[in-house]
Design a protein around this motif. Structure first.
Motif: not given
Length: 328
Positions: A141-149
């Motif tokens: 989840t953290r990696s997906a949000l980081t990639a989006l940001g």
């Protein structure tokens, strides 16, 4: 009746046009309502249905079951862990049953395997088990949000440098956020499961939506160059009309294969990964085309109309006219 090619030519030359910029308040109102519905509907429904990859848990797969009655799996799990949250789905075109539960102990997993094998009349080796820890799920989840940001920041910076104005970049990113919220809202309201494949689809539509917006913005920059007799709003509106047929054609060409993948993946093959990616792409491409035409360009025109230099130029160009010069 004029042919479609003649229609496109009329739009390009300005002989015929749709007033996208002039009716921006309507489009903005529709967008705001859609966003409120997407967020509110998801909240009222209890949030997103996150896949096991995000929440962590146990997964059992029953291969070649005698029947595909999903209630049998729910009853089998309830016999072992009565209070477990269980999600059952038919995959691989009906050749397998997938059962996802909260994380269970090794002993409980063996008992559930036995119960599933008995319920579906298959040997124990046809019931496989795997689990995903909560820590790994939170990392995903953290990696997906980081990639989006990172993507949004990088895209905003590149567009600001390319167009030499932060307002084009801001309008494009706002339209992009609109696409994400609406697409995610459809998942939340309908209850589609959010999996890593769906997230990949979300990230893919970001690129598609930005590509379509950049093409329109490039035409806007060309039309708003010095030497034109049109007002700023008219130049922006002409650019949208000039690229309208291209946007529609590109979207149709993109949607057809995605729809085929969605149908084949979900209906014929039962392949969850294909379905998840294609579903996100299908919704995102449709919404992205709408936002490029009705949100990004009118929003950019609205952001620029208050500038002193734009007001002066528009007043100078409108003065010789006998009418306000609004596009037809």
């Amino acid at each position: 009746m004029a042919s479609f090619s003649q229609f496109g030519n009329d739009l390009y030359t300005g002989k015929r046009s749709f007033d996208f910029v002039g009716k921006k308040r309507i489009w903005f109102t529709v967008a705001i309502i859609a966003i409120v519905v997407a967020i509110g509907g998801t909240f009222l429904r209890g949030g997103f249905v996150l896949g096991i990859e995000f929440t962590g848990g146990s997964e059992f797969t029953v291969s070649n079951p005698a029947e595909v009655d999903q209630s049998l799996a729910q009853d089998a799990v309830a016999e072992v862990v009565p209070d477990a949250a269980t999600r059952v789905s038919v995959v691989n075109g009906g050749d397998s049953i997938r059962v996802q539960t909260d994380l269970v102990s090794t002993e409980e997993s063996q008992e559930i395997r036995d119960a599933l094998g008995e319920a579906y009349d298959v040997p124990l080796e046809d019931v496989t088990y795997s689990f995903i820890g909560a820590t790994w799920g939170s990392d995903i989840t953290r990696s997906a949000l980081t990639a989006l940001g990172v993507f949004l920041l990088f895209a905003a910076a590149i567009m600001a440098l390319y167009f030499r104005t932060w307002k084009m970049s801001a309008a494009a990113i706002i339209a992009l956020l609109h696409d994400l919220i609406i697409t995610a809202g459809v998942y939340g309201i309908v209850g589609f499961e959010v999996t890593p494949a769906a997230v990949i689809g979300f990230l893919t539509i970001l690129g598609y939506s930005l590509y379509d917006t950049v093409v329109v913005f490039d035409k806007i920059r060309e039309n708003t160059a010095e030497g034109t007799s049109r007002t700023f709003g008219e130049s922006v509106n002409l650019a949208v009309n000039q690229t309208l047929v291209r946007s529609i054609n590109t979207s149709i060409v993109a949607l057809l294969p995605v729809a085929s993948i969605l149908f084949i993946g979900a209906v014929l093959l039962g392949a969850g990964t294909l379905r998840d990616i294609a579903l996100a792409l299908f919704i995102g491409i449709f919404v992205g085309t709408y936002s490029t035409i009705f949100i990004a360009a009118p929003l950019y025109a609205w952001m620029r109309q208050g500038e002193t230099i734009v007001r002066k130029e528009d007043k100078k160009k409108s003065a010789p006219r006998t009418t306000a010069g609004a596009v037809r």
